[in-house]
Design a protein around this motif. Sequence first.
Motif, mmCIF file in Angstrom:
data_model
loop_
_atom_site.group_PDB
_atom_site.id
_atom_site.type_symbol
_atom_site.label_atom_id
_atom_site.label_comp_id
_atom_site.label_asym_id
_atom_site.label_seq_id
_atom_site.Cartn_x
_atom_site.Cartn_y
_atom_site.Cartn_z
ATOM 1 N N VAL A 17 0.778 -1.078 0.013
ATOM 2 C CA VAL A 17 -0.022 -0.051 0.078
ATOM 3 C C VAL A 17 0.802 1.142 -0.154
ATOM 4 O O VAL A 17 1.895 1.307 0.761
ATOM 5 N N ALA A 110 3.367 0.728 2.828
ATOM 6 C CA ALA A 110 3.190 -0.385 3.673
ATOM 7 C C ALA A 110 3.441 -1.633 3.252
ATOM 8 O O ALA A 110 2.999 -2.049 1.971
ATOM 9 N N ALA A 131 1.991 -5.321 9.465
ATOM 10 C CA ALA A 131 2.765 -4.672 8.324
ATOM 11 C C ALA A 131 3.650 -3.685 8.792
ATOM 12 O O ALA A 131 3.568 -3.099 10.164
ATOM 13 N N VAL A 133 5.491 -0.246 8.079
ATOM 14 C CA VAL A 133 5.328 1.138 7.412
ATOM 15 C C VAL A 133 6.250 2.209 7.520
ATOM 16 O O VAL A 133 6.652 2.567 8.576
ATOM 17 N N ILE A 148 7.020 2.298 11.113
ATOM 18 C CA ILE A 148 6.200 1.645 12.421
ATOM 19 C C ILE A 148 5.846 0.350 11.978
ATOM 20 O O ILE A 148 5.750 0.014 10.829
ATOM 21 N N ALA A 150 2.467 -2.271 12.698
ATOM 22 C CA ALA A 150 0.962 -2.291 13.121
ATOM 23 C C ALA A 150 0.329 -3.605 12.670
ATOM 24 O O ALA A 150 0.746 -4.025 11.662
ATOM 25 N N GLY A 151 -0.679 -3.948 13.210
ATOM 26 C CA GLY A 151 -1.453 -4.971 12.814
ATOM 27 C C GLY A 151 -1.975 -5.969 13.959
ATOM 28 O O GLY A 151 -2.226 -5.508 14.915
ATOM 29 N N VAL A 158 2.727 -5.353 18.766
ATOM 30 C CA VAL A 158 2.412 -4.158 18.151
ATOM 31 C C VAL A 158 1.022 -3.724 18.058
ATOM 32 O O VAL A 158 0.117 -4.608 18.119
ATOM 33 N N PRO A 160 -2.635 -2.520 16.982
ATOM 34 C CA PRO A 160 -3.715 -2.820 15.801
ATOM 35 C C PRO A 160 -3.906 -1.417 15.097
ATOM 36 O O PRO A 160 -3.475 -0.286 15.923
ATOM 37 N N PRO A 161 -4.336 -1.634 13.695
ATOM 38 C CA PRO A 161 -4.081 -0.396 12.830
ATOM 39 C C PRO A 161 -5.259 0.802 13.514
ATOM 40 O O PRO A 161 -4.929 2.175 13.594
ATOM 41 N N ARG B 38 -1.619 -6.312 26.861
ATOM 42 C CA ARG B 38 -0.931 -6.062 25.768
ATOM 43 C C ARG B 38 -0.398 -4.599 25.731
ATOM 44 O O ARG B 38 -0.730 -3.824 26.529
ATOM 45 N N TRP B 41 1.718 0.866 23.943
ATOM 46 C CA TRP B 41 2.420 0.931 22.776
ATOM 47 C C TRP B 41 2.708 2.541 22.403
ATOM 48 O O TRP B 41 1.735 3.447 22.620
ATOM 49 N N PHE B 43 3.956 6.466 20.937
ATOM 50 C CA PHE B 43 4.253 7.072 19.746
ATOM 51 C C PHE B 43 4.771 8.264 19.900
ATOM 52 O O PHE B 43 4.270 8.976 20.919
ATOM 53 N N LEU B 62 0.847 9.537 10.789
ATOM 54 C CA LEU B 62 0.587 8.411 11.705
ATOM 55 C C LEU B 62 -0.768 7.945 11.524
ATOM 56 O O LEU B 62 -0.971 6.982 11.417
ATOM 57 N N ALA B 65 -0.877 6.055 8.318
ATOM 58 C CA ALA B 65 -0.055 4.805 8.430
ATOM 59 C C ALA B 65 -0.997 3.727 9.128
ATOM 60 O O ALA B 65 -0.762 2.557 8.701
ATOM 61 N N GLY B 66 -1.972 4.181 9.790
ATOM 62 C CA GLY B 66 -2.667 3.220 10.580
ATOM 63 C C GLY B 66 -3.626 2.503 9.436
ATOM 64 O O GLY B 66 -3.936 1.429 9.329
ATOM 65 N N TRP B 67 -4.232 3.670 8.699
ATOM 66 C CA TRP B 67 -4.987 3.351 7.444
ATOM 67 C C TRP B 67 -4.226 2.223 6.515
ATOM 68 O O TRP B 67 -4.456 1.053 6.138
ATOM 69 N N ALA B 68 -2.810 2.398 6.312
ATOM 70 C CA ALA B 68 -1.987 1.617 5.465
ATOM 71 C C ALA B 68 -2.003 0.244 5.968
ATOM 72 O O ALA B 68 -1.762 -0.733 5.134
ATOM 73 N N ALA B 69 -1.600 0.275 7.348
ATOM 74 C CA ALA B 69 -1.513 -1.162 7.990
ATOM 75 C C ALA B 69 -2.642 -2.113 7.659
ATOM 76 O O ALA B 69 -2.821 -3.162 7.871
#
Lengths: 266, 69
Positions: A17, A110, A131, A133, A148, A150-151, A158, A160-161, B38, B41, B43, B62, B65-69
């Motif tokens: 992506v 990504a 993923a 990124v 970074i 995320a997933g 890591v 989640p998105p 968990r 995290w 940033f 950022l 990036a969350g969308w891309a992941a």
Amino acid sequence: MVGVAYRGGIGLEDIEVDFELEPVERAGGIGFGVREKVTLKGNISEAERVRLQRASRYCPVGQALTRGSMLIEDEVQWRSGEVTAIPSTSDNLPVPNGTLTAIRPGTIHASYLLDTKECDGEGKMEHEGEAKVYIVTENATHTSRWTILAGHSSPGLVPPPFPTAQAAWAASTATTLSSLLPLGDDHDARDLQVEVGLSMTGGRDLAQGSAAEGRVVHRNAIRRLIVPGNPRSMPVEAVQSALAQDPITNAYRDGGILLDEQVVVG
Amino acid sequence: MTQNNTPPVSLETRRTIVARPVDNNTVLTLIGAGDHTRGPWPFITGTPNLNTDLPGPPAQYLSVAGWAA
């Protein structure tokens, strides 16, 4: 998209992506827009490609940024202890006490980390995986780069998105408040704090089901803004006025950051 | 088509996110504050400026990036 492909029996073998991010003028300030390119790898028919394109548009983060899916409740809490809800109306607000720095153009790339996908003993997917990124953009004088992860994976190493995107919203809010509130000598920006609580009900089943079907699912979020001073020294209208400039808040309210979209099999 | 079947949310929800300015150009954000199963995290995000390096991407990056992941 990996989860939607798995649920739909689509032979998606890999995915990359790319986003280009750029400043966009909007009423009252500078927003941002993105151009998206998704590259799918595998034996994928045109109908399957279209289905995955829809999944990209309707994943939880995509819905938040482009479909107005976030239902936001805001409240402000002063360091003096008072708390009040922030009205949703925004008429006759004062002019903010400063300006925001415009975003600079850059890219986001990504890559899916295939070996982080987790399956049970019978081969059924349990976690879609992670993923990597890459983010590249300019500071005022030179290029800067970050990576970074995320997933969805079981060790909890890591994020989640969706929470990652909401962390960005909280960070954007904190940046906006520290830039636009009348802090002066009496108030310290380090006394600012932004807290976001999310409703995560439904989890991946709801997220992937709605993405596959092209269905918007509204998600509730409460945002608490802890600000220095008291209601007299830091009026709620000043907080409202600052929030009205926040670029991610405006993307959530208005949608429309997607300037261009390509989903290709390559 | 839309739906809203998520319950009201409170800040006591486990997925609480907390963001605080560190200086004029930097914000530290923690996902999962108070969740001991968990994460958490962290940033760092930054604002482009003339005086210092960016310790992290601007928040808009950022978010995408969350969308891309």
